[in-house]
Design an enzyme around this catalytic site. Structure first.
Site, mmCIF file in Angstrom:
data_model
loop_
_atom_site.group_PDB
_atom_site.id
_atom_site.type_symbol
_atom_site.label_atom_id
_atom_site.label_comp_id
_atom_site.label_asym_id
_atom_site.label_seq_id
_atom_site.Cartn_x
_atom_site.Cartn_y
_atom_site.Cartn_z
ATOM 1 N N LYS A 158 18.780 42.875 -10.149
ATOM 2 C CA LYS A 158 18.630 43.990 -9.213
ATOM 3 C C LYS A 158 17.431 44.851 -9.585
ATOM 4 C CE LYS A 158 22.655 45.810 -7.735
ATOM 5 N NZ LYS A 158 24.070 46.316 -7.781
ATOM 6 N N GLY A 164 18.582 49.611 0.481
ATOM 7 C CA GLY A 164 18.581 48.927 1.779
ATOM 8 C C GLY A 164 18.867 47.440 1.655
ATOM 9 N N GLY A 165 19.576 47.047 0.599
ATOM 10 C CA GLY A 165 19.947 45.646 0.422
ATOM 11 C C GLY A 165 18.824 44.761 -0.085
ATOM 12 N N GLU A 200 23.192 42.228 -13.877
ATOM 13 C CA GLU A 200 24.615 42.483 -14.089
ATOM 14 C C GLU A 200 25.394 41.267 -13.624
ATOM 15 O OE1 GLU A 200 25.095 46.182 -11.887
ATOM 16 O OE2 GLU A 200 25.529 45.125 -10.035
ATOM 17 N N ILE A 203 29.769 39.699 -9.154
ATOM 18 C CA ILE A 203 31.211 39.802 -8.895
ATOM 19 C C ILE A 203 31.561 38.855 -7.744
ATOM 20 C CG2 ILE A 203 33.121 41.351 -8.303
ATOM 21 C CD1 ILE A 203 31.948 42.332 -10.803
ATOM 22 N N HIS A 208 33.355 46.394 -0.949
ATOM 23 C CA HIS A 208 32.524 47.566 -1.228
ATOM 24 C C HIS A 208 33.311 48.809 -0.804
ATOM 25 C CE1 HIS A 208 28.555 49.846 -1.116
ATOM 26 N NE2 HIS A 208 29.389 50.663 -0.498
ATOM 27 N N GLU A 288 26.183 52.052 -7.695
ATOM 28 C CA GLU A 288 25.036 52.941 -7.591
ATOM 29 C C GLU A 288 25.422 54.257 -6.931
ATOM 30 O OE1 GLU A 288 21.891 52.491 -4.833
ATOM 31 O OE2 GLU A 288 23.124 51.623 -3.258
ATOM 32 N N ARG A 292 21.795 61.220 -1.299
ATOM 33 C CA ARG A 292 21.350 61.646 0.031
ATOM 34 C C ARG A 292 22.521 61.511 0.998
ATOM 35 N NH1 ARG A 292 21.548 56.592 2.317
ATOM 36 N NH2 ARG A 292 20.931 54.883 0.962
ATOM 37 N N ARG A 338 27.696 49.635 13.449
ATOM 38 C CA ARG A 338 26.263 49.875 13.579
ATOM 39 C C ARG A 338 25.705 48.947 14.659
ATOM 40 N NH1 ARG A 338 23.435 50.810 7.712
ATOM 41 N NH2 ARG A 338 25.218 51.758 6.644
HETATM 42 P P1 ADP Z 1 23.081 51.962 1.327
HETATM 43 O O1 ADP Z 1 22.107 52.769 0.580
HETATM 44 O O2 ADP Z 1 24.366 51.915 0.618
HETATM 45 O O3 ADP Z 1 22.616 50.614 1.737
HETATM 46 P P2 ADP Z 1 22.684 52.920 3.985
HETATM 47 O O4 ADP Z 1 23.174 51.845 4.830
HETATM 48 O O5 ADP Z 1 22.985 54.330 4.306
HETATM 49 O O6 ADP Z 1 23.369 52.784 2.599
HETATM 50 O O7 ADP Z 1 21.124 52.732 4.020
HETATM 51 C C1 ADP Z 1 20.307 52.346 2.976
HETATM 52 C C2 ADP Z 1 18.941 52.848 3.144
HETATM 53 O O8 ADP Z 1 18.090 51.791 3.454
HETATM 54 C C3 ADP Z 1 18.814 53.834 4.246
HETATM 55 O O9 ADP Z 1 18.021 54.849 3.756
HETATM 56 C C4 ADP Z 1 18.164 53.093 5.389
HETATM 57 O O10 ADP Z 1 17.235 53.862 6.100
HETATM 58 C C5 ADP Z 1 17.459 52.009 4.684
HETATM 59 N N1 ADP Z 1 17.566 50.775 5.423
HETATM 60 C C6 ADP Z 1 18.638 50.329 6.090
HETATM 61 N N2 ADP Z 1 18.364 49.151 6.671
HETATM 62 C C7 ADP Z 1 17.107 48.833 6.340
HETATM 63 C C8 ADP Z 1 16.248 47.734 6.624
HETATM 64 N N3 ADP Z 1 16.643 46.720 7.383
HETATM 65 N N4 ADP Z 1 15.016 47.747 6.093
HETATM 66 C C9 ADP Z 1 14.603 48.761 5.339
HETATM 67 N N5 ADP Z 1 15.361 49.815 5.028
HETATM 68 C C10 ADP Z 1 16.584 49.869 5.530
HETATM 69 P P1 ADP Z 2 21.488 48.892 -2.280
HETATM 70 O O1 ADP Z 2 20.777 49.964 -3.015
HETATM 71 O O2 ADP Z 2 20.552 47.937 -1.656
HETATM 72 O O3 ADP Z 2 22.500 49.454 -1.357
HETATM 73 P P2 ADP Z 2 23.713 48.132 -4.009
HETATM 74 O O4 ADP Z 2 23.649 48.094 -5.490
HETATM 75 O O5 ADP Z 2 24.442 49.277 -3.413
HETATM 76 O O6 ADP Z 2 22.240 48.049 -3.417
HETATM 77 O O7 ADP Z 2 24.375 46.784 -3.518
HETATM 78 C C1 ADP Z 2 24.441 46.457 -2.162
HETATM 79 C C2 ADP Z 2 25.445 45.344 -1.945
HETATM 80 O O8 ADP Z 2 25.091 44.180 -2.713
HETATM 81 C C3 ADP Z 2 26.856 45.660 -2.368
HETATM 82 O O9 ADP Z 2 27.572 46.378 -1.396
HETATM 83 C C4 ADP Z 2 27.419 44.269 -2.617
HETATM 84 O O10 ADP Z 2 27.765 43.638 -1.412
HETATM 85 C C5 ADP Z 2 26.243 43.541 -3.215
HETATM 86 N N1 ADP Z 2 26.259 43.606 -4.689
HETATM 87 C C6 ADP Z 2 25.618 44.509 -5.476
HETATM 88 N N2 ADP Z 2 25.831 44.269 -6.774
HETATM 89 C C7 ADP Z 2 26.640 43.190 -6.835
HETATM 90 C C8 ADP Z 2 27.245 42.450 -7.908
HETATM 91 N N3 ADP Z 2 27.024 42.745 -9.186
HETATM 92 N N4 ADP Z 2 28.026 41.389 -7.597
HETATM 93 C C9 ADP Z 2 28.245 41.044 -6.301
HETATM 94 N N5 ADP Z 2 27.715 41.688 -5.258
HETATM 95 C C10 ADP Z 2 26.921 42.765 -5.513
HETATM 96 MG MG MG Z 3 24.097 50.626 -1.915
#
Ligand code: ADP
Ligand code: ADP
Ligand code: MG
Length: 445
Positions: A158, A164-165, A200, A203, A208, A288, A292, A338
């Site tokens: 990571k 944003g995934g 890490e 899992i 989530h 995490e 915000r 969404r």
């Molecule tokens: P999380 O941080 O848990 O993923 P959110 O869904 O609230 O929660 O959004 C993550 C952040 O990433 C938001 O700030 C959003 O604007 C941004 N984001 C969401 N989708 C995308 C995307 N497809 N590309 C780039 N940034 C994105």
């Molecule tokens: P982001 O900042 O992009 O939101 P996160 O750390 O919140 O990143 O992780 C986003 C998603 O990725 C989680 O909701 C989960 O589905 C997957 N994920 C993150 N870490 C792990 C892990 N260690 N094992 C399995 N899935 C994970």
């Molecule tokens: Mg997240």
């Protein structure tokens, strides 16, 4: 209280903040890019200022230009929304150095919690369960191999600054590890201007579950219950709900207490979210902090009756929270879908374009957050989120049924959206049973 707030964002969240300002009798200033010129939501702000070209780097990410716009329009605070500059600690500091309040936590609290590797260390120290993995970011190849072998494959790489995934990859085998790390570092450098990565344990089939927090500058920290965001694609949330169908009262109590503890030890203020993964045995692990407001905040607003944007603005202005832990009583079942301008049948490929027909649903317990209207152009340059449908009902089955009805009513044409996909999820027996995990969409849809 502030006299005028500048909103450093666009789309539905900009409109959400404009509305909160209006209700608080605060003037709002929207900034916009050349691509967003003429957008209808800009008419609802008291003022709108063009800050540059269509690309985010030329406008919504231009910190200096946004601060200049705040100075020129006499704004005394900046609300960053989510995305763009919302988790940029240097931006928060810069605003305050210019005597403009940043509606969010301090730069220092953001640095402690916004960076994933550092947040893991804070959580560990606070005895909040974390996923087994590296201590901080990775040093060298030997360090990487040592940590990976200790926790066992599969592992997840990571990006420390990820969001944003993006910036995540799973590695199943030792032979792929070092090459994957190198690739992840390069990607992270390009996407987040930082090549710091950590690993890490991956899992297996988790859920989530996250906790909404609100804290003021007087030392009050409360949680507003959890949200379940297990329905995801490519690590991005598509559907969120509260309460989580997967946890019992005991786990809920522990989860919320852990989130509050993290906020307390790190001097956190404003709204924030602590995210956890729940494993197959029901054990939870910190992943995490989102320092915000989040996309899915309306879910919690509908279970608690608390306006989180107003609470954020009030606490940024120095007011104490108008509620306490005992007065917060989440009630009913809420689901948010969404609606993205994407083609669910083509791997959720973005589908920008002109919206010729737009007929949102309504009715009992329905809230629609959107900046979109008929004749509106969806730009491919920005996030594909175009609307959020939020329903509240007394029970989960009723909420699912109401969401199904709303999705049936919702007309958006001719562009492709996630509506048909969301409808299929609502009709799926595993979703109804509450037994899904984060791999559900890839496996079953
Ligand atoms: P999380 O941080 O848990 O993923 P959110 O869904 O609230 O929660 O959004 C993550 C952040 O990433 C938001 O700030 C959003 O604007 C941004 N984001 C969401 N989708 C995308 C995307 N497809 N590309 C780039 N940034 C994105
Ligand atoms: P982001 O900042 O992009 O939101 P996160 O750390 O919140 O990143 O992780 C986003 C998603 O990725 C989680 O909701 C989960 O589905 C997957 N994920 C993150 N870490 C792990 C892990 N260690 N094992 C399995 N899935 C994970
Ligand atoms: Mg997240």
């Amino acid at each position: 209280m502030f006299r005028r707030v500048l909103i450093a964002n666009r789309g539905e969240i900009a409109l959400r903040v404009v509305r909160a300002c209006r209700e608080l009798c605060i003037e709002s200033v929207c900034v916009f890019s050349e691509e967003d010129r003429g957008a209808h939501y800009l008419d609802l702000a008291d003022r709108a200022v063009c800050i540059g070209g269509p690309a985010p780097k030329e406008s919504y990410l231009k910190a200096d230009r946004i601060i200049a716009a705040a100075e020129v329009t006499g704004a005394d605070a900046i609300h960053p929304g989510y995305g763009f500059l919302a988790e940029d600690a240097a931006f928060a500091d810069k605003c305050r150095a210019c005597n403009i309040e940043f509606v969010g936590p301090t730069g220092d609290a953001m640095r402690r919690l916004g960076d994933k590797a550092s947040a893991r260390a804070v959580a560990k120290k606070a005895k909040v369960p974390t996923i087994p993995g590296s201590e901080g970011t990775l040093e060298d190849d030997n360090d990487t191999i040592r940590v990976a072998e200790k926790i066992g494959f599969p592992v997840m790489i990571k990006a420390s600054a990820g969001g944003g995934g993006r910036g995540m990859r799973v590695v199943h085998d030792k032979t792929d590890l070092l090459a994957a790390i190198k690739q992840a570092e390069q990607e992270a450098e390009g996407a987040f201007n930082s090549n710091a990565v950590y690993i890490e344990k991956y899992i297996d089939r988790p859920r989530h579950v996250e906790v909404q927090l609100m804290a003021d500058t007087h030392g009050n920290v409360v949680h507003l219950g959890e949200r379940d965001c297990t329905i995801q694609r490519r690590y991005q949330k598509l559907i969120e709900e509260a309460p989580s169908p997967a946890i019992d009262a005991r786990t809920r109590k522990d989860l919320c207490a852990a989130a509050v503890k993290l906020a307390r030890v790190s001097g956190y203020t404003s709204a924030g979210t602590v995210e956890f993964l729940l494993d197959r045995k029901g054990k939870f692990y910190f992943i995490e902090v989102n320092a915000r407001i989040q996309v899915e905040h309306p879910v919690t607003e509908r279970t608690t009756g608390i306006d989180l944007i107003k609470a954020q603005i009030r606490s940024a202005a120095g007011e104490a929270l108008a509620f306490n832990q005992r007065s917060i009583r989440p009630d009913g079942h809420v689901i948010e879908c969404r609606i993205n301008a994407e083609d669910p049948d083509q791997d959720f490929r973005p589908c920008a374009g002109l919206i010729e027909r737009f007929r949102p649903p309504g009715g009992f317990g329905v809230r629609i957050d959107t900046h979109v209207h008929e004749g509106c152009m969806i730009s491919p340059r920005y996030d594909s989120l175009i609307a959020k449908v939020i329903v509240r009902q007394p029970t989960r089955p009723e909420a699912i049924r109401a969401m199904q009805r709303c999705l049936d009513e919702f007309v958006i044409a001719p562009i492709k959206t996630t509506i048909p996909f969301l409808s299929r999820v609502m009709a799926h027996p595993d979703f109804a049973a509450g037994t899904v995990d984060t791999g559900f969409v890839e496996r079953s849809m």
